[in-house]
Design an enzyme around this catalytic site. Structure first.
Site, PDB file in Angstrom:
ATOM      1  N   THR A  37       3.174  -2.903  -1.883  1.00  0.00           N
ATOM      2  CA  THR A  37       2.254  -3.964  -2.270  1.00  0.00           C
ATOM      3  C   THR A  37       1.675  -3.720  -3.652  1.00  0.00           C
ATOM      4  OG1 THR A  37       0.079  -4.933  -1.732  1.00  0.00           O
ATOM      5  CG2 THR A  37       0.460  -2.680  -1.020  1.00  0.00           C
ATOM      6  N   ASP A  38       1.295  -4.801  -4.329  1.00  0.00           N
ATOM      7  CA  ASP A  38       0.650  -4.652  -5.630  1.00  0.00           C
ATOM      8  C   ASP A  38      -0.753  -4.066  -5.500  1.00  0.00           C
ATOM      9  OD1 ASP A  38      -0.578  -6.860  -4.483  1.00  0.00           O
ATOM     10  OD2 ASP A  38      -0.234  -8.216  -6.164  1.00  0.00           O
ATOM     11  N   GLU A  39      -1.285  -4.026  -4.276  1.00  0.00           N
ATOM     12  CA  GLU A  39      -2.639  -3.500  -4.090  1.00  0.00           C
ATOM     13  C   GLU A  39      -2.748  -2.013  -4.392  1.00  0.00           C
ATOM     14  OE1 GLU A  39      -5.024  -4.898  -0.814  1.00  0.00           O
ATOM     15  OE2 GLU A  39      -3.632  -6.549  -0.434  1.00  0.00           O
TER      16      GLU A  39
ATOM     17  N   TYR B  98      -6.372   0.594   3.370  1.00  0.00           N
ATOM     18  CA  TYR B  98      -5.034   0.008   3.458  1.00  0.00           C
ATOM     19  C   TYR B  98      -4.207   0.347   2.231  1.00  0.00           C
ATOM     20  CZ  TYR B  98      -1.451  -3.475   2.511  1.00  0.00           C
ATOM     21  OH  TYR B  98      -0.276  -4.089   2.147  1.00  0.00           O
TER      22      TYR B  98
ATOM     23  N   LYS C 272      -0.772   2.746   1.733  1.00  0.00           N
ATOM     24  CA  LYS C 272       0.492   2.268   1.165  1.00  0.00           C
ATOM     25  C   LYS C 272       0.876   3.087  -0.059  1.00  0.00           C
ATOM     26  CE  LYS C 272       2.745  -0.757   2.209  1.00  0.00           C
ATOM     27  NZ  LYS C 272       3.939  -0.781   3.118  1.00  0.00           N
TER      28      LYS C 272
END
Length: 347
Positions: A125-127, A153, A157
């Site tokens: 994810t870009d997060e 979260y 990741k």
């Protein structure tokens, strides 16, 4: 080819399975999913009819079970979608995110080492990059952007990504990673922004919007994402990370108003609620690398994608109505502190 798809009963994983079954009918797809709250076996009803599809209920963190699956199914490729993915839930209970997203990934990587695979692909994810300021629209995440996580979260990741990179360098495991922007489309679990707003609007219930609603996300239609992963599996360079973005930046409040307009509902349904802890302000991906190396580009404009998504939810009421449960409503109430309790009416 035998392809294991973990987390295939979830949103992006199920869309990827349907994409691959259509695009590569000669391949065999083995879906491995624990069927947690966000995994819905009904989502895979269409795939179950295919002779080259198999479903196995299993936890990717269960080493003995994962090894037995690898030994029996002999996968050539593993695509890991399996993850706890909701930021609010990670704030509420971080440990389960570490168990699935980090430990589960390590078990899969060890299985790939033990039994041998042609490619392991990690869907990220870009997060993991943190966020960008709203007043710098010229800034974008690239594959070289430092990891700077904001939630349990995204930290889990990022930890998984680092494990994948380490296994490639240490053990020469053939890996790739993709980091995508916010996906939307069919089978999106009702707790996420777009399906939540669609369902609430259909029920004439309040639409809870965090903070001032100006947080910006880059929206990627899920089929475009599936096509990108397929290209990475076929042509992507081993050991590389590829950013996958939609070129569709929208403020959250703009997305909500678009949904209301599409459904012919009043903006009076919008209710601003206290902001999420550590809420990232802006995500924006630069997908130049995957465009230049693999020729991928997003094909779906947000205006078209959101129309298709809303139509899907209108035509599949049984799917999302069947998901709603008392446990989910209790969770929703905890997260929003009774400020905008979600109620589902029979429509």
């Amino acid at each position: 080819m035998n392809i294991i798809v973990t987390g295939g009963a979830g949103f992006i994983g199920s869309n990827f399975i349907y994409y691959m079954l259509k695009k590569h009918p000669a391949d065999r797809i083995i879906c491995v999913d624990k069927l947690t709250y966000a995994g819905n076996l009904e989502t895979l009803e269409g795939a179950m009819e295919k002779k080259n599809f198999k479903f196995i209920r299993a936890d990717i963190a269960d080493r003995k079970m994962v090894y037995s699956i690898f030994e029996r199914e002999k996968p050539d490729i593993v695509v890991n979608f399996a993850a706890e993915s909701h930021v609010d839930r990670s704030i509420d209970n971080p440990e389960i995110f570490l168990q699935t997203n980090v430990i589960g990934t390590s078990v899969l990587l060890d299985a790939c080492r033990k039994y041998g695979i042609d490619r392991y692909h990690q869907v990220s994810t870009d997060e993991v990059y943190g966020d960008l300021p709203l007043n710098r629209p010229d800034l974008f995440f690239t594959e070289d952007t430092n990891l700077k996580t904001s939630s349990p979260y995204s930290a889990s990741k990022a930890g998984a990504d680092l494990l994948v990179m380490a296994y490639h360098r240490t053990y020469n495991l053939p890996t790739t990673i993709s980091r995508c922007s916010n996906n939307y489309g069919p089978y999106h679990f009702p707790e996420k922004l777009i399906p939540l707003m669609i369902i609430n609007a259909l029920s004439d219930k309040k639409l809870p919007v965090y903070g001032d609603g100006k947080n910006v996300r880059d929206w990627l239609y899920v089929e475009d994402h599936c096509r990108a992963i397929d290209l990475i599996l076929q042509k992507g360079r081993v050991g590389e990370v590829y950013n996958v973005g939609g070129h569709n930046e929208r403020a959250n409040i703009e997305v909500v108003k678009t949904i209301l307009k599409e459904l012919g509902k009043s903006e009076d349904l919008i209710e601003y609620v206290s902001d999420r802890k550590g809420h990232d302000r802006r995500y924006a991906i630069d997908p130049a690398k995957i465009q230049q190396e693999l020729g991928w580009q997003p094909e779906t404009k947000f205006e078209d994608g959101i129309h298709k998504t809303i139509q899907w939810y209108l035509e599949h009421r049984d799917w999302w109505m069947g998901i709603i449960s008392g446990d989910y409503q209790s969770y929703y109430e905890r997260m929003y502190d009774s400020r905008a309790i979600l109620e589902y009416a029979k429509i």
